[in-house]
Design a protein around this motif. Sequence first.
Motif, short mmCIF file in Angstrom:
data_model
loop_
_atom_site.label_atom_id
_atom_site.label_comp_id
_atom_site.label_asym_id
_atom_site.label_seq_id
_atom_site.Cartn_x
_atom_site.Cartn_y
_atom_site.Cartn_z
N LEU A 1 0.83 -1.21 0.00
CA LEU A 1 0.00 0.00 0.00
C LEU A 1 0.86 1.25 0.00
N GLU A 2 1.97 1.20 0.71
CA GLU A 2 2.87 2.35 0.74
C GLU A 2 3.53 2.57 -0.61
N LEU A 3 3.83 1.48 -1.32
CA LEU A 3 4.39 1.62 -2.66
C LEU A 3 3.40 2.30 -3.59
N PHE A 4 2.13 1.91 -3.49
CA PHE A 4 1.11 2.56 -4.32
C PHE A 4 0.95 4.03 -3.95
N ALA A 5 1.09 4.34 -2.67
CA ALA A 5 0.99 5.74 -2.24
C ALA A 5 2.12 6.57 -2.85
N VAL A 6 3.31 5.98 -2.94
CA VAL A 6 4.43 6.69 -3.56
C VAL A 6 4.18 6.85 -5.06
N ARG A 7 3.65 5.79 -5.69
CA ARG A 7 3.29 5.91 -7.11
C ARG A 7 2.28 7.03 -7.33
N THR B 1 -4.32 10.68 -13.91
CA THR B 1 -3.36 9.69 -13.40
C THR B 1 -3.58 9.43 -11.92
N ILE B 2 -3.89 10.48 -11.17
CA ILE B 2 -4.21 10.31 -9.75
C ILE B 2 -5.41 9.39 -9.59
N VAL B 3 -6.45 9.64 -10.37
CA VAL B 3 -7.67 8.82 -10.29
C VAL B 3 -7.35 7.37 -10.65
N HIS B 4 -6.56 7.18 -11.69
CA HIS B 4 -6.21 5.85 -12.17
C HIS B 4 -5.49 5.04 -11.10
N ILE B 5 -4.46 5.62 -10.52
CA ILE B 5 -3.67 4.90 -9.50
C ILE B 5 -4.45 4.78 -8.20
N SER B 6 -5.21 5.80 -7.84
CA SER B 6 -5.99 5.76 -6.61
C SER B 6 -7.02 4.65 -6.64
N ILE C 1 -6.76 1.67 -8.04
CA ILE C 1 -6.10 0.42 -7.68
C ILE C 1 -5.74 0.41 -6.20
N GLU C 2 -5.26 1.53 -5.73
CA GLU C 2 -4.85 1.64 -4.32
C GLU C 2 -6.04 1.41 -3.39
N GLN C 3 -7.19 2.02 -3.73
CA GLN C 3 -8.36 1.87 -2.87
C GLN C 3 -8.88 0.44 -2.90
N TRP C 4 -8.85 -0.18 -4.09
CA TRP C 4 -9.27 -1.57 -4.17
C TRP C 4 -8.39 -2.45 -3.30
N LEU C 5 -7.07 -2.22 -3.36
CA LEU C 5 -6.14 -3.02 -2.57
C LEU C 5 -6.34 -2.78 -1.08
N ARG C 6 -6.59 -1.53 -0.70
CA ARG C 6 -6.83 -1.21 0.71
C ARG C 6 -8.05 -1.97 1.23
N ASP C 7 -9.11 -1.98 0.42
CA ASP C 7 -10.33 -2.71 0.82
C ASP C 7 -10.07 -4.20 0.90
N ALA C 8 -9.30 -4.72 -0.05
CA ALA C 8 -9.01 -6.15 -0.08
C ALA C 8 -8.19 -6.58 1.14
#
Length: 226
Positions: A91-97, A208-213, A215-222
């Motif tokens: 999750l932290e890697l996605f936050a940096v992305r 790009t923020i929306v695109h990466i966010s 995936i990040e939000q899906w992973l956070r929920d998962a």
Amino acid sequence: MAVTDEAILKIKDMILSGEIKPRDKLPPEKELSERLGLSRSSLREAVKALEVIRVLDVRRGDGTYVTSLEPRLLLEAMTFITDLHTDSSILELFAVRRILEPAAAALAAVRMSAAELATLRALVELVNESTDVEGLVTADIRFHGAIAAASGNAYLASLIDSLSSHTMRARIWRGLTQEHSVERTLAEHKAIADALEEHDAELAQALTIVHISGIEQWLRDAVTTA
């Protein structure tokens, strides 16, 4: 300051001052230790440390050289760190992305050439509704890499490439478990490419923020429900 740290800083200063340049061979150990006012053992420890982070290249029987100092090479140490990430730290890697990639998209919107844009469009066209998950993720990594490269900042592009490739497992997981992931990714890629073609930096950054966010939000929920 530890003696080894002092030795590292002195070698660094030699590189920054231009006294030794990329791909130059360092003076023999005895000569260099005397010039820097260091013991040979301290110098050896400094050389070992700088070899690990790819600043120096020790060639047995030949000598020690400064590497090319290219961003890709210097950032290999960070790649090693990301190789060791745990499922929670992804999750932290996605936050940096999410911080770096929108900035790269904004730069690319200003600097991207017609040839680079054509390459990006071709990458988008490689994906369709019948593309499997592995193909989608591979195309996604290449898409983001092309934008990062077009930013004109080699260090930024290398950072993004390292982070992007090390989130592949999570992206495949999403593709296998989330409905309409291919269609969603394709639509988002097309929208980003459109913004880049219009040289609209703010829109490219926002998309790009929306695109990466997403995936990040899906992973956070998962991770939360796992």
